[in-house]
Enzyme design. Structure first.
Site, PDB file in Angstrom:
ATOM      1  N   SER A  41      73.637  41.501 -54.946  1.00 48.73           N
ATOM      2  CA  SER A  41      72.188  41.591 -55.139  1.00 48.73           C
ATOM      3  C   SER A  41      71.761  42.721 -56.066  1.00 48.73           C
ATOM      4  O   SER A  41      70.724  42.640 -56.696  1.00 48.73           O
ATOM      5  CB  SER A  41      71.463  41.715 -53.801  1.00 48.73           C
ATOM      6  OG  SER A  41      71.604  43.003 -53.260  1.00 48.73           O
ATOM      7  N   LYS A  90      67.430  47.974 -52.327  1.00 45.17           N
ATOM      8  CA  LYS A  90      66.749  47.257 -53.411  1.00 45.17           C
ATOM      9  C   LYS A  90      66.036  48.239 -54.331  1.00 45.17           C
ATOM     10  O   LYS A  90      65.872  49.411 -54.031  1.00 45.17           O
ATOM     11  CB  LYS A  90      65.712  46.268 -52.853  1.00 45.17           C
ATOM     12  CG  LYS A  90      66.244  45.270 -51.846  1.00 45.17           C
ATOM     13  CD  LYS A  90      67.208  44.294 -52.447  1.00 45.17           C
ATOM     14  CE  LYS A  90      67.720  43.337 -51.377  1.00 45.17           C
ATOM     15  NZ  LYS A  90      68.939  42.660 -51.754  1.00 45.17           N
TER      16      LYS A  90
END
Length: 197
Positions: A41, A90
């Site tokens: 990711s 993130k």
């Protein structure tokens, strides 16, 4: 060695061990934590070779006041909304008050039930007061705000300071060179009237 002396030595060792463990736990929970970045990711900025060689990057997170002076591009950690036992790492894309123009490529990577929810935003999302829009750098392999919307700042429990492993890249911050393709119209966070003092 007498039994009394042996008992004292054991007691002192146990006391020192308990103190050391307590300090380590306090530091890990409140000051700094080292975490590994698995999956794809956050590629290419972090763990770029994870899917081919299994190599992971390890980063150090600052736990103390992680949202102070937070800015777009920072890497943050928080409990995953889909699995609170896992830590999600993130990139901050939008701050409260920003308008995030949604990337159609991310929609196509979602299952149909998620696409319908994503479509209700009408191609953009204004990040509410006290929230952040976060995304993984690898658009087709990330569960992020495109799936669950803006996250409250209060969920953020760490902000990346630098790499600690691999040793050859110690101290580097490779995420600062990456530029997200998600477009953001910078805004001004407006505190709701009911929250004003």
């Amino acid at each position: 060695m007498s039994p009394i002396l042996t008992g004292r030595v054991l007691y002192q060792c146990a006391k020192a061990s308990i103190f050391t463990i307590s300090v380590a736990i306090f530091a890990n929970d409140n000051l700094f934590e080292i975490v590994s970045i698995s999956g794809k990711s956050m590629t290419p900025a972090l763990s770029p070779d994870h899917n081919t060689s299994g190599t992971r990057d390890w980063i150090v997170l600052r736990k103390m006041q992680p949202t102070n002076n937070i800015k777009r591009g920072d890497i943050v950690s928080y409990p995953s909304p889909h699995n609170p036992d896992k830590i999600a790492v993130k990139r901050v894309i939008g701050l409260d008050g920003d308008t995030v123009l949604l990337d159609q490529r991310r929609r196509s990577a979602m299952p149909p039930e998620k696409q319908r929810g994503w479509d209700t935003w009408g191609g953009k999302c204004v990040v509410p007061y006290g929230h952040l829009w976060v995304e993984g750098d690898h658009w087709s392999g990330s569960l992020d705000s495109n799936h669950y919307g803006p996250i409250p700042k209060s969920l953020i429990d760490g902000r990346a300071l630098g790499l600690v492993w691999p040793w050859s890249r110690f101290g580097q911050t490779p995420w600062t060179q990456y530029r997200s393709k998600t477009r953001v119209i910078e805004g001004i966070a407006v505190c709701p009237k009911e929250w004003e003092l």
